[in-house]
Motif scaffolding. Structure first.
Motif, mmCIF file in Angstrom:
data_model
loop_
_atom_site.group_PDB
_atom_site.id
_atom_site.type_symbol
_atom_site.label_atom_id
_atom_site.label_comp_id
_atom_site.label_asym_id
_atom_site.label_seq_id
_atom_site.Cartn_x
_atom_site.Cartn_y
_atom_site.Cartn_z
ATOM 1 N N SER A 1 -41.111 -32.636 9.765
ATOM 2 C CA SER A 1 -40.451 -32.254 8.504
ATOM 3 C C SER A 1 -41.430 -31.551 7.563
ATOM 4 N N ALA A 2 -42.158 -30.594 8.117
ATOM 5 C CA ALA A 2 -43.163 -29.852 7.341
ATOM 6 C C ALA A 2 -42.698 -28.414 7.152
ATOM 7 N N ALA A 3 -42.617 -27.986 5.909
ATOM 8 C CA ALA A 3 -42.208 -26.612 5.619
ATOM 9 C C ALA A 3 -43.401 -25.678 5.801
ATOM 10 N N LEU A 4 -43.211 -24.611 6.526
ATOM 11 C CA LEU A 4 -44.270 -23.640 6.782
ATOM 12 C C LEU A 4 -43.864 -22.304 6.170
ATOM 13 N N GLY A 5 -44.737 -21.763 5.321
ATOM 14 C CA GLY A 5 -44.433 -20.523 4.618
ATOM 15 C C GLY A 5 -44.624 -19.285 5.473
ATOM 16 N N LEU A 6 -44.293 -18.134 4.885
ATOM 17 C CA LEU A 6 -44.376 -16.857 5.586
ATOM 18 C C LEU A 6 -45.793 -16.561 6.068
ATOM 19 N N SER A 7 -46.787 -16.865 5.234
ATOM 20 C CA SER A 7 -48.176 -16.560 5.610
ATOM 21 C C SER A 7 -48.601 -17.336 6.857
ATOM 22 N N PHE A 8 -48.103 -18.572 7.001
ATOM 23 C CA PHE A 8 -48.441 -19.348 8.190
ATOM 24 C C PHE A 8 -47.908 -18.660 9.435
ATOM 25 N N TRP A 9 -46.638 -18.235 9.395
ATOM 26 C CA TRP A 9 -46.040 -17.602 10.564
ATOM 27 C C TRP A 9 -46.688 -16.258 10.860
ATOM 28 N N GLN A 10 -47.094 -15.556 9.805
ATOM 29 C CA GLN A 10 -47.829 -14.311 10.026
ATOM 30 C C GLN A 10 -49.116 -14.586 10.798
ATOM 31 N N GLY A 11 -49.840 -15.633 10.371
ATOM 32 C CA GLY A 11 -51.078 -15.991 11.060
ATOM 33 C C GLY A 11 -50.831 -16.441 12.490
ATOM 34 N N ALA A 12 -49.745 -17.205 12.695
ATOM 35 C CA ALA A 12 -49.432 -17.687 14.041
ATOM 36 C C ALA A 12 -49.165 -16.529 14.993
#
Length: 297
Positions: A267-278
């Motif tokens: 239940s952890a919200a991940l922002g746009l920057s995280f997905w960009q890095g992934a």
């Protein structure tokens, strides 16, 4: 005799199982503590392996494989489990997992350095993009933010350091296994060793963290043991008998799948920057993979 295509398919199954490991390890550590939880996971995984792969007498394995492969495997598993277990919250656990997923890039680097495999110039932007992706993930919502990344690492250097070391160790294990295993699969023995080391650590450095037994914690433990044991058993079959290059290419998408599953499970919200890095980590790994594919054609 197992065909290469069947072994490769089994290796692909490992990637799916691995994608759930970060979230499951963190959930188990919530209930049983970092060290005891990890020890329980590897004990459960070892039981699954004994039931499926069965016990193989150690005399059937090359001694170098048992020594060096075992050392690398045990060290890596300790780094993986403890880095996630020591994370301070769900977001950090996912970030630590992402650092660990530098191993595909490191594996290809090690393959080029220590085997006859050749690579072209694409390997260099691939390495840079993978590392830049980690900076992006650890930079928080600002994306590329060196100061924020350093603050995150300083908040928990043990977790991030163990995850980075683990990525290097697993790359070493993949290369060593291919060179000295002679097709042997010692995963069951290695997991038993990991469980023994973790229980020894728990008893020697006793942690007073209470254990919370419940139906849900037991289910998480069984799921983690299954994903860990069967995942690595399948991967070992894949890298020993399958198409290693194809498996390496597919494994580059594991960070995205893992982050998705972990964000839901924890239940952890991940922002746009995280997905960009992934996706940058994945993209860098794919470039490294393509650098070897073009040479082989």
């Amino acid at each position: 005799m197992m065909t290469q295509s069947k072994a490769t398919a089994i290796g692909f199954g490992a990637i799916i199982l691995w994608s759930s490991i970060v979230g499951l390890i963190k959930e188990v550590s919530h209930s049983f503590g970092t060290t005891a939880g990890a020890a329980m996971i590897y004990t459960t995984a070892a039981v699954f392996l004994l039931l499926s792969i069965k016990w193989i007498p150690l005399s059937k394995f090359p001694k170098k494989y048992l020594i060096f492969g075992g050392l690398l495997m045990v060290s890596y598993e300790l780094c993986l489990a403890l880095s996630i277990g020591y994370s301070q919250n769900s977001r950090q656990a996912i970030e630590v997992g992402m650092v660990n997923y530098l191993w595909p890039t490191f594996t290809l680097i090690a393959t080029v350095l220590f085997t006859s495999k050749k690579a072209n110039w694409l390997i260099f932007p691939g390495i840079v993009l993978s590392m830049l992706g980690i900076v992006w993930v650890l930079g928080g919502e600002q994306g590329f933010d060196i100061s924020e990344m350093l603050l995150n690492i300083q908040a928990n250097p043990i977790s991030y350091g163990l995850a980075f070391l683990g990525a290097i160790l697993w790359a070493g294990y993949c290369v060593v296994t291919i060179r000295i295993s002679n097709g042997a699969n010692g995963i069951t023995f290695f997991f038993i060793l990991v469980a023994i080391v973790l229980w020894f650590k728990y008893l020697l450095l006793y942690d007073d963290s209470p254990m919370h037994f419940s139906i849900s914690s037991a289910l998480y433990l069984i799921a983690a043991g299954c994903a860990m044991g069967f995942g690595y058993a399948a991967w070992n079959i894949g890298i020993l008998h399958g198409n290693v290059t194809a498996l390496a290419g597919a494994s580059y998408f594991t960070p995205v799948f893992s982050s998705l599953f972990s964000s839901i499970l924890l239940s952890a919200a991940l922002g746009l920057s995280f997905w960009q890095g992934a996706f940058m980590v994945c993209g860098g790994s794919i470039l490294c993979w393509l650098s070897t594919r073009k040479i082989s054609r």
